[in-house]
Design a protein around this motif. Structure first.
Motif, PDB file in Angstrom:
ATOM      1  N   LYS A  68       3.869   1.452  -1.217  1.00 25.96           N
ATOM      2  CA  LYS A  68       4.501   1.550  -2.546  1.00 25.96           C
ATOM      3  C   LYS A  68       3.535   2.176  -3.543  1.00 25.96           C
ATOM      4  CE  LYS A  68       7.931   0.828  -5.315  1.00 25.96           C
ATOM      5  NZ  LYS A  68       9.086   1.714  -5.232  1.00 25.96           N
ATOM      6  N   VAL A  69       2.261   1.794  -3.457  1.00 23.18           N
ATOM      7  CA  VAL A  69       1.246   2.374  -4.345  1.00 23.18           C
ATOM      8  C   VAL A  69       1.129   3.873  -4.087  1.00 23.18           C
ATOM      9  CG1 VAL A  69      -1.230   2.440  -4.859  1.00 23.18           C
ATOM     10  CG2 VAL A  69      -0.055   0.243  -4.680  1.00 23.18           C
ATOM     11  N   LYS A  70       1.079   4.260  -2.809  1.00 29.06           N
ATOM     12  CA  LYS A  70       1.000   5.683  -2.473  1.00 29.06           C
ATOM     13  C   LYS A  70       2.219   6.440  -2.996  1.00 29.06           C
ATOM     14  CE  LYS A  70      -1.557   6.066   1.876  1.00 29.06           C
ATOM     15  NZ  LYS A  70      -1.393   6.409   3.304  1.00 29.06           N
ATOM     16  N   THR A 112       4.264   5.666  -5.458  1.00 28.83           N
ATOM     17  CA  THR A 112       4.246   5.732  -6.920  1.00 28.83           C
ATOM     18  C   THR A 112       3.202   6.727  -7.412  1.00 28.83           C
ATOM     19  OG1 THR A 112       5.009   3.448  -7.060  1.00 28.83           O
ATOM     20  CG2 THR A 112       3.965   4.359  -9.024  1.00 28.83           C
ATOM     21  N   THR A 113       2.020   6.687  -6.803  1.00 29.69           N
ATOM     22  CA  THR A 113       0.962   7.628  -7.185  1.00 29.69           C
ATOM     23  C   THR A 113       1.407   9.066  -6.923  1.00 29.69           C
ATOM     24  OG1 THR A 113      -0.730   5.980  -6.695  1.00 29.69           O
ATOM     25  CG2 THR A 113      -1.446   8.278  -6.805  1.00 29.69           C
ATOM     26  N   GLY A 169       0.829  -1.202   0.000  1.00 32.50           N
ATOM     27  CA  GLY A 169       0.000   0.000   0.000  1.00 32.50           C
ATOM     28  C   GLY A 169       0.861   1.250   0.000  1.00 32.50           C
TER      29      GLY A 169
END
Length: 67
Positions: A17-19, A21-22, A15
């Motif tokens: 990593k997603v944040k 990257t976003t 989660g």
């Protein structure tokens, strides 16, 4: 460490990593920093669990020697 803890820590790490990257893709520095912080927290929890596991394994080894 229980499998539930491993899954929870990995989910938190992913989660983050997603944040990160976003935030990077949208030039949102706050979101990117939150993602990095989430990943660091998950990694710290994982390290703590690894230390506990090592302690349990060492204690089991000592028990085996004396039994």
């Amino acid at each position: 460490m229980g499998i539930g803890d491993k899954i929870s820590n990995k989910a938190e790490e992913l989660g983050g990593k997603v944040k990160e990257t976003t935030g990077d893709l949208t030039d949102n520095e706050r979101l990117e920093a939150e993602g990095k912080a989430d990943q660091a927290a998950a990694n710290a929890k994982q390290a703590g669990e690894n230390v506990k596991d090592a302690g349990r394994n060492a204690a089991d080894g000592v028990k085996d020697v004396f039994n």
